[in-house]
Motif scaffolding. Sequence first.
Motif, mmCIF file in Angstrom:
data_model
loop_
_atom_site.group_PDB
_atom_site.id
_atom_site.type_symbol
_atom_site.label_atom_id
_atom_site.label_comp_id
_atom_site.label_asym_id
_atom_site.label_seq_id
_atom_site.Cartn_x
_atom_site.Cartn_y
_atom_site.Cartn_z
ATOM 1 N N VAL A 41 115.811 -37.204 37.633
ATOM 2 C CA VAL A 41 114.928 -38.270 38.112
ATOM 3 C C VAL A 41 113.482 -37.834 37.958
ATOM 4 O O VAL A 41 113.125 -36.690 38.245
ATOM 5 C CB VAL A 41 115.226 -38.600 39.591
ATOM 6 N N THR A 97 122.194 -35.592 35.527
ATOM 7 C CA THR A 97 121.348 -36.747 35.790
ATOM 8 C C THR A 97 120.043 -36.201 36.336
ATOM 9 O O THR A 97 120.057 -35.287 37.167
ATOM 10 C CB THR A 97 122.012 -37.680 36.822
ATOM 11 N N LEU A 144 115.823 -43.549 45.466
ATOM 12 C CA LEU A 144 114.909 -43.910 44.384
ATOM 13 C C LEU A 144 113.753 -44.726 44.939
ATOM 14 O O LEU A 144 113.954 -45.680 45.682
ATOM 15 C CB LEU A 144 115.634 -44.733 43.318
ATOM 16 N N VAL A 153 115.241 -42.660 35.739
ATOM 17 C CA VAL A 153 116.430 -41.809 35.797
ATOM 18 C C VAL A 153 116.893 -41.531 34.376
ATOM 19 O O VAL A 153 117.018 -42.464 33.573
ATOM 20 C CB VAL A 153 117.551 -42.496 36.608
#
Length: 181
Positions: A140, A138, A159, A165
């Motif tokens: 960001v 994952t 966040l 994302v």
Amino acid sequence: MLDEAAPRERVSLIRKQPKRRPGGPPVLGVNCKNEHFNDPRAHYCAVCGISMLQLTLLPFRGPRPPLGVLLMDDGQTVPLEDDQLIGRLPDRAPEVTEGRAHPLRMADAEESISRRHALVRLEEWQVNVVDLGSANGTAVRGPGETEFVRLAPDAPLELAPGATVRVGLARTFRFESNRKI
């Protein structure tokens, strides 16, 4: 025989959603002068925009309002009222079966998304994302940034509104909120 002058009852073919609870879990917050519940760190009310700096604020526990939305790359909009477990088959994950998170199904042609891939976790007034040890990771990209940064497994990252994302190799969603601190 039907009475032509009688008003006809309208019938909706749209299935109504189940009733939701009046708010999220209790969190410490403050009211603006118009009695909108806000994050105690907020400078302005998230609902009416009034300045919170001139008020004498008395913190109290109240139901947390939605913290924003996830805008999925397929056009879906997910309100952030509870934790969201993202994955290819999230329904069987322990977080979902135990009622701690809602399943948010994402799939891709490359099959790069794990069955239990990432968790969007709400903690008090924060929105965090956690990679759950997925095979393809994952990442960001913060608001205004150009590059994605891959998350370490099991390390939550807060966040900011406008952050994007990436789940797996190509699927994305953006976190948006009018709740600015």
